[in-house]
Motif scaffolding. Structure first.
Motif, PDB file in Angstrom:
ATOM      1  N   LEU A 263     -11.537 -12.570  -1.724  1.00  0.00           N
ATOM      2  CA  LEU A 263     -11.292 -11.537  -0.723  1.00  0.00           C
ATOM      3  C   LEU A 263     -10.229 -10.593  -1.263  1.00  0.00           C
ATOM      4  CD1 LEU A 263     -11.206 -10.226   2.155  1.00  0.00           C
ATOM      5  CD2 LEU A 263      -9.525 -11.982   2.753  1.00  0.00           C
ATOM      6  N   LEU A 264     -10.573  -9.316  -1.318  1.00  0.00           N
ATOM      7  CA  LEU A 264      -9.582  -8.283  -1.652  1.00  0.00           C
ATOM      8  C   LEU A 264      -9.353  -7.466  -0.389  1.00  0.00           C
ATOM      9  CD1 LEU A 264      -7.810  -6.562  -3.529  1.00  0.00           C
ATOM     10  CD2 LEU A 264      -9.886  -5.378  -4.282  1.00  0.00           C
ATOM     11  N   TYR A 265      -8.110  -7.468   0.068  1.00  0.00           N
ATOM     12  CA  TYR A 265      -7.796  -6.917   1.381  1.00  0.00           C
ATOM     13  C   TYR A 265      -6.741  -5.819   1.214  1.00  0.00           C
ATOM     14  CZ  TYR A 265      -6.312  -7.152   6.356  1.00  0.00           C
ATOM     15  OH  TYR A 265      -5.994  -6.847   7.663  1.00  0.00           O
ATOM     16  N   SER A 266      -7.122  -4.594   1.566  1.00  0.00           N
ATOM     17  CA  SER A 266      -6.233  -3.439   1.433  1.00  0.00           C
ATOM     18  C   SER A 266      -5.615  -3.092   2.783  1.00  0.00           C
ATOM     19  CB  SER A 266      -7.031  -2.241   0.907  1.00  0.00           C
ATOM     20  OG  SER A 266      -6.220  -1.083   0.856  1.00  0.00           O
ATOM     21  N   SER A 267      -4.282  -3.079   2.828  1.00  0.00           N
ATOM     22  CA  SER A 267      -3.546  -2.727   4.042  1.00  0.00           C
ATOM     23  C   SER A 267      -2.482  -1.713   3.677  1.00  0.00           C
ATOM     24  CB  SER A 267      -2.862  -3.960   4.647  1.00  0.00           C
ATOM     25  OG  SER A 267      -3.762  -5.030   4.798  1.00  0.00           O
ATOM     26  N   ARG A 268      -1.939  -1.046   4.699  1.00  0.00           N
ATOM     27  CA  ARG A 268      -0.864  -0.081   4.407  1.00  0.00           C
ATOM     28  C   ARG A 268       0.424  -0.822   4.050  1.00  0.00           C
ATOM     29  NH1 ARG A 268      -2.321   3.990   9.323  1.00  0.00           N
ATOM     30  NH2 ARG A 268      -3.737   5.320   8.157  1.00  0.00           N
ATOM     31  N   THR A 269       0.816  -1.753   4.900  1.00  0.00           N
ATOM     32  CA  THR A 269       2.050  -2.507   4.676  1.00  0.00           C
ATOM     33  C   THR A 269       1.775  -3.971   4.999  1.00  0.00           C
ATOM     34  OG1 THR A 269       2.930  -2.486   6.929  1.00  0.00           O
ATOM     35  CG2 THR A 269       3.308  -0.499   5.613  1.00  0.00           C
TER      36      THR A 269
END
Lengths: 247, 81
Positions: free
Chosen positions: A148-154
């Motif tokens: 799982l590659l999970y992109s978030s702002r912070t």
């Protein structure tokens, strides 16, 4: 109108809110009791309908966050200019009723016999249907390898953070924080693109199955990069939810 | 305006056709591209809902709700099923 869900038909029905859980500052998970729920598949969604006192109706789709066999749970991100989400995240309380229909969709779903290895790419609240897939994998005892590659702002915007900090055996969770990283952050700190996927994604030669969910721009960039790296387009399932979202 | 995926109108299509449609195969009447409905490009913020081909951008389906009625235009499709 609410009605009994007949097999093969999709009817609006009234669900009751069992509980509302805080995920992040702008995200809530709503646990629902849906009478006559026919069961769902991992990755499906429901339509929610709100009607105001002037009979103005607004409909939105929300992914199901829970695994098949678990009570229906929806995880909703508040969009400040939204017509529906601020009500769901800020106003809804246990005991309230909510009109919905579902489960919906057969395209963005995963069953253990679909195999893998699985590559799950999430942008912001795009994690929601992928969380259902992760829980379904664990509950069915599947040993399909998952990244799982999970992109978030912070870091504070990461949904299901405590759950993802303790992944099941065979599941690798990789975070990227695009806007702000805490001191000592050892994960990625950039947007998902071809270069990042070259480091993280399963090589195309392993015949992976990819599910990509997030804002449209995120899904376009990620899915195009995967196809360019050799993933067959039919092995890259996408779910765009529009807007720019929190990636 | 950003497009979403055909999956987003799964509920609308189920209501209209009486069955799950997002895994049905649509064939574009302009370019012949065959894709699952869940893959198509959906523009949901127009006055109606417009569904376009991801290969040639041709309009495949248009849905407009007027009160309790839904007007359906499938003229851009060669086939659906």
């Amino acid at each position: 109108m609410a009605g009994t869900a007949l097999r093969g038909r999709l009817t609006w029905q009234v669900a009751q809110v069992l509980a509302v859980a805080v995920e992040t500052a702008s995200v809530r998970t709503i646990m629902l009791d849906v009478p006559n729920w026919p069961g769902h598949q991992a990755g499906q969604h429901v339509d929610i309908r709100l009607t105001d006192e002037d009979n103005y109706v607004a409909e939105r789709s929300y992914s199901i966050a829970s695994a098949p066999g678990e009570p229906v749970a929806l995880t909703v991100e508040r969009l400040d200019d939204g017509e529906v989400s601020p009500y769901l995240t800020d106003e809804l309380r246990a005991g309230d009723e909510l009109e919905l229909r579902g489960p919906i969709g057969g395209y963005f779903v995963w069953e253990p016999n679909d195999g893998g290895p699985l590559l799950l790419l999430a942008g912001g609240s795009g994690i929601v249907p992928l969380r259902s897939i992760l829980r379904h994998r664990e509950r069915t005892g599947s040993t399909v390898p998952v990244r799982l590659l999970y992109s978030s702002r912070t870091l504070d915007d990461v949904i299901y953070r405590s759950e993802l900090d303790k992944p099941a055996v065979g599941v690798e969770v990789v975070h990227t924080l695009t806007r702000h990283q805490p001191p000592g952050w050892s994960g990625y700190a950039r947007r998902v693109d071809a270069a990042l996927l070259a480091e993280v994604a399963w090589p195309a030669s392993t015949m992976p199955l990819a599910y990509v969910c997030g804002p449209t721009s995120f899904v376009e960039a990620a899915s195009q990069a995967l196809v360019q790296s050799g993933y067959p387009p039919q092995r890259v399932k996408t779910e765009r939810f529009g807007g720019t979202g929190g990636t | 305006m950003d497009a979403v995926d055909g999956n987003a109108i799964g509920g609308l299509l189920h209501e209209l056709f009486g069955t799950e449609m997002t895994t049905s195969i649509s064939v574009c009447g302009a370019c012949g591209s065959a894709r699952q409905v869940g893959e198509l490009a959906v523009y949901a913020h127009a006055p109606g809902t417009v569904v376009r081909c991801r290969s040639c951008d041709g309009v495949l389906m248009v849905f407009v709700k007027i009160g309790d009625r839904t007007c359906v235009d499938l003229l851009g499709l060669a086939s659906l099923g």
